[in-house]
Design an enzyme around this catalytic site. Structure first.
Site, PDB file in Angstrom:
ATOM      1  CB  THR A   1      -5.459  -2.217  14.050  1.00 35.94           C
ATOM      2  OG1 THR A   1      -5.744  -1.447  15.233  1.00 35.94           O
ATOM      3  CG2 THR A   1      -6.771  -2.558  13.367  1.00 35.94           C
TER       4      THR A   1
ATOM      5  CD  GLU B   1      -8.020   1.266   3.741  1.00 39.37           C
ATOM      6  OE1 GLU B   1      -7.204   1.211   2.803  1.00 39.37           O
ATOM      7  OE2 GLU B   1      -7.990   0.502   4.722  1.00 39.37           O
TER       8      GLU B   1
ATOM      9  CD  GLU C   1      -2.782  -1.532   2.268  1.00 38.08           C
ATOM     10  OE1 GLU C   1      -2.809  -0.703   3.194  1.00 38.08           O
ATOM     11  OE2 GLU C   1      -3.483  -2.572   2.260  1.00 38.08           O
TER      12      GLU C   1
ATOM     13  CG  ASN D   1      -3.923  -3.363  10.471  1.00 27.83           C
ATOM     14  OD1 ASN D   1      -3.366  -2.875  11.454  1.00 27.83           O
ATOM     15  ND2 ASN D   1      -4.913  -2.761   9.813  1.00 27.83           N
TER      16      ASN D   1
ATOM     17  NE  ARG E   1      -3.945  -7.672   3.964  1.00 24.81           N
ATOM     18  CZ  ARG E   1      -4.660  -6.542   4.101  1.00 24.81           C
ATOM     19  NH1 ARG E   1      -4.549  -5.578   3.208  1.00 24.81           N
ATOM     20  NH2 ARG E   1      -5.474  -6.367   5.115  1.00 24.81           N
TER      21      ARG E   1
HETATM   22  C1  LIG Z   1      -7.309  -2.807   2.626  1.00 26.17           C
HETATM   23  C2  LIG Z   1      -6.820  -2.804   4.030  1.00 26.17           C
HETATM   24  O1  LIG Z   1      -5.719  -3.229   4.295  1.00 26.17           O
HETATM   25  N1  LIG Z   1      -7.641  -2.320   4.961  1.00 26.17           N
HETATM   26  C3  LIG Z   1      -7.284  -2.288   6.381  1.00 26.17           C
HETATM   27  C4  LIG Z   1      -8.324  -1.568   7.154  1.00 26.17           C
HETATM   28  C5  LIG Z   1      -7.869  -1.158   8.506  1.00 26.17           C
HETATM   29  O2  LIG Z   1      -6.755  -0.645   8.631  1.00 26.17           O
HETATM   30  O3  LIG Z   1      -8.634  -1.322   9.470  1.00 26.17           O
HETATM   31  C6  LIG Z   1      -7.114  -3.719   6.900  1.00 26.17           C
HETATM   32  O4  LIG Z   1      -7.852  -4.605   6.477  1.00 26.17           O
HETATM   33  O5  LIG Z   1      -6.265  -3.936   7.747  1.00 26.17           O
HETATM   34 ZN   LIG Z   2      -3.907  -1.918   4.507  1.00 26.49          ZN
END
Ligand SMILES: CC(=O)N[C@@H](CC(=O)O)C(=O)O
Ligand SMILES: [Zn+2]
Length: 318
Positions: free
Chosen positions: A173, A185, A31, A77, A70
Site C-alpha cells: 500500500t 475505509e 474515492e 495501492n 481509480r
Molecule cells: C476499495 C478500496 O480501494 N480498498 C482499499 C483497501 C486498502 O486501502 O487496503 C484497496 O483495495 O486498496
Molecule cells: Zn481505495
C-alpha cells in the site's frame, strides 16, 4: 531507541514521538471523501494542526483524481513493492510506479529510520462497511493502542478494525512507506460521489487519531488493552464462466451485510435465473468488502474474515 519499540521491565513498549504524520487522499482518484478532505486541509490546515506535530495532507494520485478514476496505469495501492520502488526506467515506467517512487522519496524510504511516523490513507468503499480502520500488522502496539483510543472516542458509533497480514492477500500500500501505516475505509459511497455522512465520519475519526498522537507525544502512558479485529482469511470471487464473465451476483441475503456472520450453508450468490449458491466453508466467517465496485477487476466479490481479540502492551514515549 531510534526506531521501532522496545520493552522495559514493566512491559511498556517505548516508541519515539510521532512527529511526522501524513494524510493521504486520492490514492484512488474516485474515492471522494479523502480527495475532498485533503484538498480542504491543503488550503486550510487549522483543523488538523496539533502542537509539536508536522502534518502533511497530500494527494497521492493527482492524475487519477483529475480524471476521477481509480488509477491511470496501475493500482497505486498495490505499487509499493521493493521491485517497483527500485525500478529503473524513469518516464517509461507506468505513471503510478513513478508516483510510488516519488512518494517513497518524500515520505519514506519504506522500512528506513527516516520514514514518516504515521500515514493515514483515506479510502471509500461502495460496500456497506461503515467506518473501518485497516492495519497491516498485529504486532504494532502503537497502532493497536491508536485503534483502541479511536474506538472508545468514536463510541457509541462503531469503528471496526480490519487486519490484513495474510501472506498472499496482503498488498503493498501507499501507507506502507510509514513506520505506522493506517488505512481508513468508509462506506457505502459510490465512486465519484460525496455523501455528507461518510465525509463527516471520516473527518471525526481522523480527528480522534490525531488527538491520540498528540496525547502520546505529550507523554501520556496508555495501559495494556485488547482490540477486536477482523483478520483477512480468504478472497471469494464471483462464479464465472469459461470466458471470465460473472454468472451470479451477491445474494440479497448477503448484500449490505458486511461484518455479519456467514455460516456454512448460507446463501452467498444468486444466479441470473434465481438459483442460490451457498457458502461451503467449515466455520462461521465475517464477510466484508461485499460487492466493492473496484474489486470486480480483482476477481473478488468479498473477503472473509475471522474475529480475533489482540492484546496490546502498554505504550509510552521513549
Ligand atoms: C476499495 C478500496 O480501494 N480498498 C482499499 C483497501 C486498502 O486501502 O487496503 C484497496 O483495495 O486498496
Ligand atoms: Zn481505495
Amino acid at each position: 531507541m531510534s526506531n521501532g519499540s522496545s520493552s522495559n521491565n514493566n512491559n511498556t513498549a517505548r516508541f519515539d514521538a510521532a512527529r511526522r504524520v501524513a494524510i493521504f487522499g486520492g490514492t484512488h482518484g474516485n474515492e471522494m471523501s479523502g480527495v475532498t478532505l485533503v484538498n480542504l486541509w491543503t488550503q486550510n490546515s487549522a483543523e488538523i494542526q496539533r502542537k509539536g506535530l508536522e502534518i502533511k495532507p497530500f494527494i497521492t494520485n493527482p492524475k487519477a483524481v483529475e480524471k476521477c478514476v481509480r488509477y491511470v496505469d496501475t493500482d497505486l495501492n498495490r505499487a509499493f513493492t521493493q521491485e517497483n520502488l527500485s525500478a529503473t526506467g524513469g518516464d517509461e515506467l507506468p505513471y503510478e510506479v513513478q508516483r510510488a517512487q516519488e512518494i517513497n522519496r518524500m515520505f519514506g524510504p519504506k522500512g528506513s529510520a527516516e520514514a514518516y511516523d504515521v500515514i493515514f490513507d483515506l479510502h471509500n468503499t461502495t460496500s456497506n462497511m461503515g467506518c473501518t480502520l485497516i492495519l497491516e500488522s498485529s504486532k504494532d502496539a502503537f497502532n493497536l493502542q491508536m485503534m483502541n483510543y479511536i474506538k472508545k472516542a468514536f463510541a457509541p458509533a462503531s469503528c471496526l478494525v480490519l487486519l490484513n497480514e495474510h501472506p498472499l492477500l496482503k498488498y503493498s500500500t501507499s501507507r506502507s512507506v510509514a513506520k505506522h501505516p493506517v488505512g481508513m475505509e468508509v462506506g457505502p459511497q459510490p465512486q465519484g460521489v460525496l455523501r455528507s455522512n461518510i465525509f463527516e465520519a471520516m473527518r471525526v475519526i481522523l480527528k480522534h487519531a490525531l488527538d491520540f498522537i498528540s496525547l502520546f507525544n505529550e507523554g501520556m502512558e496508555f495501559p495494556p488493552c485488547t482490540v477486536e479485529v477482523f483478520r483477512v482469511l480468504e478472497r471469494m470471487d464471483y462464479p464465472r464462466d469459461a470466458n471470465g464473465n460473472i454468472i451470479a451476483m451477491v445474494h440479497p441475503n448477503l448484500q449490505d451485510c458486511d461484518w455479519e456472520p456467514l455460516n456454512p450453508g448460507d446463501p452467498m450468490f444468486q444466479t441470473f435465473d434465481g438459483k442460490s449458491i451457498h457458502y461451503q466453508g467449515s466455520s462461521t466467517v465475517y464477510p466484508t468488502f461485499i460487492n466493492e465496485a473496484a474489486y470486480y477487476e480483482k476477481q473478488q466479490a468479498f473477503v472473509t474474515t475471522r474475529r480475533e481479540t489482540l492484546a496490546a502492551s502498554a505504550i509510552r514515549k521513549a
